[in-house]
Design a protein around this motif. Structure first.
Motif, mmCIF file in Angstrom:
data_model
loop_
_atom_site.group_PDB
_atom_site.id
_atom_site.type_symbol
_atom_site.label_atom_id
_atom_site.label_comp_id
_atom_site.label_asym_id
_atom_site.label_seq_id
_atom_site.Cartn_x
_atom_site.Cartn_y
_atom_site.Cartn_z
ATOM 1 N N ILE A 123 37.608 122.906 64.288
ATOM 2 C CA ILE A 123 36.350 122.740 65.032
ATOM 3 C C ILE A 123 36.530 123.274 66.463
ATOM 4 O O ILE A 123 37.649 123.444 66.945
ATOM 5 C CB ILE A 123 35.889 121.271 65.066
ATOM 6 C CG1 ILE A 123 36.995 120.359 65.634
ATOM 7 C CG2 ILE A 123 35.515 120.789 63.674
ATOM 8 C CD1 ILE A 123 36.576 118.912 65.762
ATOM 9 N N ASN A 124 35.407 123.536 67.108
ATOM 10 C CA ASN A 124 35.391 123.957 68.514
ATOM 11 C C ASN A 124 36.285 125.177 68.752
ATOM 12 O O ASN A 124 37.024 125.248 69.730
ATOM 13 C CB ASN A 124 35.836 122.807 69.431
ATOM 14 C CG ASN A 124 34.956 121.589 69.298
ATOM 15 O OD1 ASN A 124 33.749 121.703 69.114
ATOM 16 N ND2 ASN A 124 35.547 120.414 69.380
ATOM 17 N N HIS A 125 36.187 126.147 67.848
ATOM 18 C CA HIS A 125 37.031 127.335 67.991
ATOM 19 C C HIS A 125 36.433 128.317 68.991
ATOM 20 O O HIS A 125 35.221 128.525 69.038
ATOM 21 C CB HIS A 125 37.211 128.037 66.643
ATOM 22 C CG HIS A 125 37.880 129.359 66.762
ATOM 23 N ND1 HIS A 125 37.187 130.551 66.749
ATOM 24 C CD2 HIS A 125 39.183 129.685 66.952
ATOM 25 C CE1 HIS A 125 38.032 131.550 66.908
ATOM 26 N NE2 HIS A 125 39.246 131.060 67.023
ATOM 27 N N SER A 126 37.310 128.923 69.795
ATOM 28 C CA SER A 126 36.866 129.957 70.733
ATOM 29 C C SER A 126 38.026 130.910 71.030
ATOM 30 O O SER A 126 39.195 130.554 70.858
ATOM 31 C CB SER A 126 36.368 129.344 72.042
ATOM 32 O OG SER A 126 37.439 128.708 72.725
ATOM 33 N N CYS A 127 37.691 132.103 71.486
ATOM 34 C CA CYS A 127 38.688 133.080 71.909
ATOM 35 C C CYS A 127 38.173 133.725 73.191
ATOM 36 O O CYS A 127 37.087 134.324 73.192
ATOM 37 C CB CYS A 127 38.907 134.127 70.822
ATOM 38 S SG CYS A 127 40.303 135.224 71.139
ATOM 39 N N SER A 128 38.939 133.583 74.263
ATOM 40 C CA SER A 128 38.430 134.042 75.554
ATOM 41 C C SER A 128 39.571 134.622 76.400
ATOM 42 O O SER A 128 40.648 134.033 76.487
ATOM 43 C CB SER A 128 37.780 132.868 76.289
ATOM 44 O OG SER A 128 37.292 133.283 77.538
ATOM 45 N N ALA A 140 42.875 140.689 83.380
ATOM 46 C CA ALA A 140 42.464 140.424 82.000
ATOM 47 C C ALA A 140 43.564 140.843 81.032
ATOM 48 O O ALA A 140 43.321 141.535 80.046
ATOM 49 C CB ALA A 140 41.152 141.144 81.675
ATOM 50 N N ALA A 141 44.798 140.433 81.331
ATOM 51 C CA ALA A 141 45.955 140.915 80.578
ATOM 52 C C ALA A 141 46.231 140.113 79.314
ATOM 53 O O ALA A 141 47.031 140.549 78.483
ATOM 54 C CB ALA A 141 47.189 140.887 81.468
ATOM 55 N N THR A 142 45.616 138.973 79.151
ATOM 56 C CA THR A 142 45.844 138.142 77.964
ATOM 57 C C THR A 142 44.521 137.570 77.465
ATOM 58 O O THR A 142 43.514 137.554 78.187
ATOM 59 C CB THR A 142 46.798 136.962 78.257
ATOM 60 O OG1 THR A 142 46.186 136.094 79.228
ATOM 61 C CG2 THR A 142 48.147 137.450 78.764
ATOM 62 N N THR A 143 44.563 137.102 76.224
ATOM 63 C CA THR A 143 43.428 136.369 75.661
ATOM 64 C C THR A 143 43.972 135.096 75.017
ATOM 65 O O THR A 143 45.132 135.062 74.577
ATOM 66 C CB THR A 143 42.664 137.218 74.626
ATOM 67 O OG1 THR A 143 41.516 136.496 74.184
ATOM 68 C CG2 THR A 143 43.528 137.532 73.417
ATOM 69 N N SER A 174 50.248 120.842 65.474
ATOM 70 C CA SER A 174 49.500 120.019 66.439
ATOM 71 C C SER A 174 48.088 119.832 65.916
ATOM 72 O O SER A 174 47.723 120.347 64.866
ATOM 73 C CB SER A 174 49.450 120.700 67.816
ATOM 74 O OG SER A 174 48.704 121.899 67.736
ATOM 75 N N ASN A 175 47.300 119.066 66.651
ATOM 76 C CA ASN A 175 45.875 118.967 66.332
ATOM 77 C C ASN A 175 45.024 119.685 67.375
ATOM 78 O O ASN A 175 43.802 119.580 67.358
ATOM 79 C CB ASN A 175 45.440 117.511 66.201
ATOM 80 C CG ASN A 175 45.581 116.751 67.503
ATOM 81 O OD1 ASN A 175 46.295 117.189 68.405
ATOM 82 N ND2 ASN A 175 44.921 115.618 67.603
ATOM 83 N N ALA A 176 45.703 120.411 68.280
ATOM 84 C CA ALA A 176 45.000 121.218 69.281
ATOM 85 C C ALA A 176 45.742 122.543 69.423
ATOM 86 O O ALA A 176 46.964 122.567 69.546
ATOM 87 C CB ALA A 176 44.927 120.497 70.617
ATOM 88 N N ILE A 177 44.996 123.625 69.399
ATOM 89 C CA ILE A 177 45.583 124.960 69.500
ATOM 90 C C ILE A 177 45.109 125.623 70.789
ATOM 91 O O ILE A 177 43.913 125.627 71.090
ATOM 92 C CB ILE A 177 45.183 125.843 68.300
ATOM 93 C CG1 ILE A 177 45.630 125.200 66.983
ATOM 94 C CG2 ILE A 177 45.761 127.246 68.432
ATOM 95 C CD1 ILE A 177 45.095 125.906 65.747
ATOM 96 N N SER A 178 46.062 126.157 71.534
ATOM 97 C CA SER A 178 45.754 126.976 72.706
ATOM 98 C C SER A 178 46.815 128.073 72.760
ATOM 99 O O SER A 178 47.857 127.919 73.395
ATOM 100 C CB SER A 178 45.769 126.136 73.979
ATOM 101 O OG SER A 178 45.394 126.933 75.103
ATOM 102 N N GLN A 179 46.533 129.145 72.047
ATOM 103 C CA GLN A 179 47.534 130.193 71.847
ATOM 104 C C GLN A 179 47.175 131.451 72.635
ATOM 105 O O GLN A 179 46.114 132.037 72.464
ATOM 106 C CB GLN A 179 47.650 130.540 70.358
ATOM 107 C CG GLN A 179 48.683 131.592 70.052
ATOM 108 C CD GLN A 179 50.084 131.160 70.456
ATOM 109 O OE1 GLN A 179 50.588 130.138 69.992
ATOM 110 N NE2 GLN A 179 50.727 131.923 71.341
ATOM 111 N N VAL A 180 48.093 131.859 73.503
ATOM 112 C CA VAL A 180 47.906 133.057 74.326
ATOM 113 C C VAL A 180 48.463 134.272 73.601
ATOM 114 O O VAL A 180 49.562 134.226 73.032
ATOM 115 C CB VAL A 180 48.602 132.896 75.690
ATOM 116 C CG1 VAL A 180 48.483 134.186 76.507
ATOM 117 C CG2 VAL A 180 48.007 131.719 76.450
#
Length: 198
Positions: A123-128, A140-143, A174-180
């Motif tokens: 849920i609550n997926h985004s890519c920025s 703007a070198a990473t997403t 995990s139950n939260a993803i924040s992958q660079v």
């Protein structure tokens, strides 16, 4: 004399849940197979049903199918499909499946098995940002891909190019993803310009 006929029946119904197995881990749509039969089957007494309850000792049941007709073997002699259970909206945890039959003579039997429901939803997926430039100018070198899972789980992100070639793999628990992603492939080279899917 007036002829008549009565039936003596002391035989319990034949009852079986063959799939899923007791204590099996399940997810999504689950085929429940088994048998529910008797020589004097009576599916109109509201005691012939398939239900489920939450936990190992449920305090209430949700009936998913009334068994108005017996469940017999399929043409190959195997237990038949009773019901396809869609568990997608249920929280993960232990559930009890309950199959019950009472025949015309009042002989009743029930079968209960435990299943372990493991439903993980993203849920609550985004890519920025969705456009970035990994060319060492530090602008703007990473997403970053962000998402929340409904429970802790092993997760994998696979990045592929327009030809469906695998470019980069990320893994975690995990139950939260924040992958660079810095725009580099698994060999450390900067990916070519273009669109990538994941």
């Amino acid at each position: 004399p007036v002829p008549g006929e009565i039936t003596v029946d002391n035989t319990l119904p034949t009852l079986l849940i063959s799939e899923p197995a007791n204590n099996q881990q399940i997810t999504g749509k689950v085929n429940i197979k088994g048998l529910a039969k008797d020589l004097n089957y009576n599916g109109n007494n509201y005691q012939c049903f398939l239900a489920y309850g939450e936990g190992a000792k449920p305090t209430s049941w949700k009936i998913v199918k009334w068994l108005y007709q017996p469940i017999l073997e399929d043409p190959d002699g195997n237990p038949s499909l009773i019901y396809q259970w869609n568990t997608a909206e249920l929280p993960s945890g232990v559930y009890t499946l309950h199959l019950s039959v009472m025949d015309a003579a009042g002989n009743s039997k029930e079968v209960k098995i435990l299943v372990n429901l493991y439903n993980v939803a993203v849920i609550n997926h985004s890519c920025s940002p969705d456009h970035f430039s990994p060319n060492y100018d530090r602008r703007a070198a990473t997403t970053t891909s962000n998402a929340t899972l409904t429970m802790p789980a092993n997760w994998t992100i696979k990045l592929k190019d327009k030809n469906n070639n695998l470019i980069k793999i990320f893994n975690g628990i995990s139950n939260a993803i924040s992958q660079v992603w810095d725009g580099k492939n698994d060999s450390g080279q900067i990916a070519a310009d273009g669109d990538y899917t994941y």
